[in-house]
Enzyme design. Structure first.
Site, short mmCIF file in Angstrom:
data_model
loop_
_atom_site.label_atom_id
_atom_site.label_comp_id
_atom_site.label_asym_id
_atom_site.label_seq_id
_atom_site.Cartn_x
_atom_site.Cartn_y
_atom_site.Cartn_z
N GLY A 1 18.18 5.94 -8.54
CA GLY A 1 17.97 4.18 -8.90
C GLY A 1 18.72 3.24 -8.07
O GLY A 1 18.65 2.27 -8.15
N ARG B 1 14.79 7.12 -3.35
CA ARG B 1 14.49 5.84 -2.62
C ARG B 1 15.69 5.58 -1.76
O ARG B 1 15.36 5.29 -0.42
CB ARG B 1 14.46 4.62 -3.46
CG ARG B 1 13.87 3.45 -2.65
CD ARG B 1 14.33 2.02 -3.96
NE ARG B 1 13.55 2.11 -4.98
CZ ARG B 1 12.41 1.97 -5.17
NH1 ARG B 1 11.59 1.41 -4.48
NH2 ARG B 1 12.03 2.11 -6.59
N ARG C 1 2.29 -0.63 -2.67
CA ARG C 1 3.65 -1.18 -3.88
C ARG C 1 3.51 -2.77 -3.92
O ARG C 1 4.00 -3.18 -4.85
CB ARG C 1 5.03 -0.81 -2.97
CG ARG C 1 5.05 0.79 -3.43
CD ARG C 1 6.65 1.12 -2.95
NE ARG C 1 7.72 0.53 -3.78
CZ ARG C 1 8.23 -0.62 -3.31
NH1 ARG C 1 8.18 -1.15 -2.20
NH2 ARG C 1 9.28 -0.80 -4.53
N CYS D 1 -11.42 -3.16 0.58
CA CYS D 1 -12.29 -3.89 0.03
C CYS D 1 -11.83 -4.25 -1.41
O CYS D 1 -12.22 -3.68 -2.37
CB CYS D 1 -13.93 -3.44 -0.22
SG CYS D 1 -14.65 -3.50 1.39
N TYR E 1 8.05 5.96 -1.67
CA TYR E 1 6.97 5.49 -2.53
C TYR E 1 6.01 4.71 -1.80
O TYR E 1 5.41 3.98 -2.03
CB TYR E 1 7.64 4.75 -3.56
CG TYR E 1 8.64 5.33 -4.28
CD1 TYR E 1 8.31 6.28 -5.18
CD2 TYR E 1 9.93 4.99 -4.21
CE1 TYR E 1 9.22 6.85 -5.93
CE2 TYR E 1 10.91 5.54 -4.94
CZ TYR E 1 10.67 6.52 -5.63
OH TYR E 1 11.58 7.18 -6.78
C1 LIG Z 1 12.19 8.44 -9.92
C2 LIG Z 1 13.28 9.36 -10.41
C3 LIG Z 1 14.52 9.38 -9.67
C4 LIG Z 1 14.70 8.52 -8.37
O1 LIG Z 1 14.62 7.31 -8.36
P1 LIG Z 1 15.03 6.40 -6.99
O2 LIG Z 1 15.09 5.09 -7.58
O3 LIG Z 1 14.09 6.85 -6.14
O4 LIG Z 1 16.31 6.83 -6.57
C5 LIG Z 1 15.53 10.24 -10.16
N1 LIG Z 1 15.10 10.96 -11.14
C6 LIG Z 1 13.98 10.65 -12.07
C7 LIG Z 1 14.15 11.36 -13.28
C8 LIG Z 1 13.26 9.79 -11.72
O5 LIG Z 1 12.18 9.72 -12.35
#
Ligand SMILES: *Cc1c(COP(=O)(O)O)cnc(C)c1O
Length: 440
Positions: A248, A296, A333, A364, A393
């Site tokens: 995250g 990410r 996205r 389209c 993503y």
């Molecule tokens: C999506 C996800 C991640 C990665 O999140 P990022 O924001 O891409 O770092 C890690 N663990 C779980 C369980 C996820 O669903």
């Protein structure tokens, strides 16, 4: 624009990445083209790996492969000696094809299919993050058949709200993921798992959201997980030896976002490690094996997408649409989350923007946009447009909508570019079509 040693502008004013001139890349490989900077990917993997090793001790970085999954990514993660997380049989298969060590894989998912569970057991994966009682039953039965004992983590929901877009929050009380600590569901599931003879509960997992810049939300989540671990130790005499705090970590998309350097990410992780150490001391817990799952932040800023500008439509007094040869089929996205990006003209990368335009795709669908109000110099048909921070993503969410082929991806390093995903041909698009006899 967020320049770095491997993303800069050369003497011709062209954008370069990994030592490759983007205009040359577009000429050699065509557009649309995903371009991935190997040094950046490795740099991020190392920063996380080394920060945990040096500042904490026992731990494992799992690359969250849903951000960008292809054989090359697993091969890089393997060379960097980190683990991976997967959320489907397809991601796991891709990892296996790349020779990735199964014991360093954790499988997630709120509804793992029976065939995915069986396949994962056949591969011998290291951990399952269990997210449903009947999944635990199924997993236990499968292990009994095989005469094995499987390491599992329980996905809990510590109830921390990360400040981010509401569609990418996952740990609020209303979520399809995890078991709530406050409601008692997490404790009930802990008991359920401890009763399984063929499952070995190692600890807990949480993932509080994505694109988070707020260090504090991670620290609070870590604290709550440790409090829960202490509670389970007291109530159930179960001492967890593993804590997985998910992914995250935020990345730069536009100048509205903070720009972290590698050192910035190390500091981010150090804050989290500090919270884990403090929590362990406070609750008298042994330091658990610490896992994180960045996706990410490992691959997002490493990637850019190159497009060719086509139709340009100005609606007087309203807006200007600059259309490109890609769109929601290679980057959905904006359509999904109204995500913001930064774009520039790769051949005139030093020029100041002179107007705000909407970048439109070729599908389209009126909502098929890469972004609105994007600052650009006046673009002309045939110019190469680069959209930055598209590594995560984008390819992984791409589709064949309108039967557009999914663009290829190249990996760049020291001025060399190699395919890591080959282009799809029209033949590829019809490969799985079937014509029943009565239609011939
Ligand atoms: C999506 C996800 C991640 C990665 O999140 P990022 O924001 O891409 O770092 C890690 N663990 C779980 C369980 C996820 O669903």
């Amino acid at each position: 624009m967020n320049s770095r040693a491997t993303l800069c502008v050369n003497e011709k004013g062209h954008l370069t990445i990994g030592g490759c001139d983007c205009i040359e890349l577009a000429r050699s490989f065509g557009t649309p083209l995903y371009v991935f900077d190997e040094d950046y990917i490795r740099g991020m993997m190392r920063i996380y790996r080394d920060t945990i090793a040096n500042e904490y001790g026992d731990g494992l970085v799992l690359y969250a492969s849903k951000a960008f999954s292809c054989e090359a990514m697993y091969a890089i993660a393997k060379q960097e000696k980190i683990g991976a997380d997967v959320v489907s049989g397809g991601e796991l298969y891709t990892a296996m094809q790349a020779g990735f060590p199964a014991e360093k894989i954790c499988m997630h998912g709120n509804n793992k299919l029976p065939r995915e569970i069986e396949y994962a057991l056949d591969c011998g994966i290291g951990y399952f993050a269990v997210d449903d009682p009947t999944e635990a039953d199924l997993l236990d039965r499968e292990c009994e058949k095989r005469g094995t004992v499987q390491n599992v983590l329980l996905r809990i929901n510590p109830g921390v709200e990360a400040h981010t877009h509401k569609f990418v929050q996952t740990a609020t009380p209303d979520s399809k993921f995890g078991f709530s600590v406050t409601s008692g569901a997490a404790e009930a599931m802990t008991k359920h798992l401890l009763g399984k003879r063929h499952l070995r509960l190692r600890g807990f997992h949480c993932h509080i959201g994505s694109q988070i810049f707020e260090k504090q939300s991670f620290c609070v989540a870590a604290e709550k997980c440790l409090a829960f671990m202490a509670d389970m130790k007291k109530k159930l005499s179960f001492e967890a030896d593993t804590l997985n705090l998910g992914g995250g970590f935020g990345i730069w998309y536009t100048d509205e976002d903070e720009k972290f350097t590698f050192d910035g990410y190390a500091a981010y992780l150090r804050a989290l490690i500090g919270a884990v150490k403090t929590g362990c001391a406070k609750y008298g817990l042994k330091a658990p094996k610490l896992m994180i799952e960045p996706g990410r932040s490992i691959v997002g800023e490493a990637g850019i997408t190159l497009y060719t500008v086509g139709a340009i439509k100005e609606i007087p007094g309203l807006r200007k649409y600059v259309a490109i040869d890609g769109g929601m089929f290679d980057n959905p996205r904006f359509c999904l989350y109204e995500s913001k990006y930064t774009a520039l003209l790769a051949g005139r990368a030093n020029e100041q923007p002179t107007e705000f335009v909407s970048i439109a795709g070729k599908c389209c669908e009126s909502g098929d946009l890469i972004g609105v109000n994007m600052a650009l110099p006046r673009a002309e048909r045939g110019e190469i447009l680069a959209v930055l921070s598209t590594g995560a993503y984008n390819y992984s969410m791409a589709s064949n909508y309108n039967r557009n082929p999914i663009p290829p991806a190249v990996l760049v390093k020291d001025g060399k570019a190699d395919y890591i995903v080959k282009p799809q041909s029209y033949e590829d698009l019809v490969r799985n079509d079937a014509l029943p006899a009565r239609l011939r």
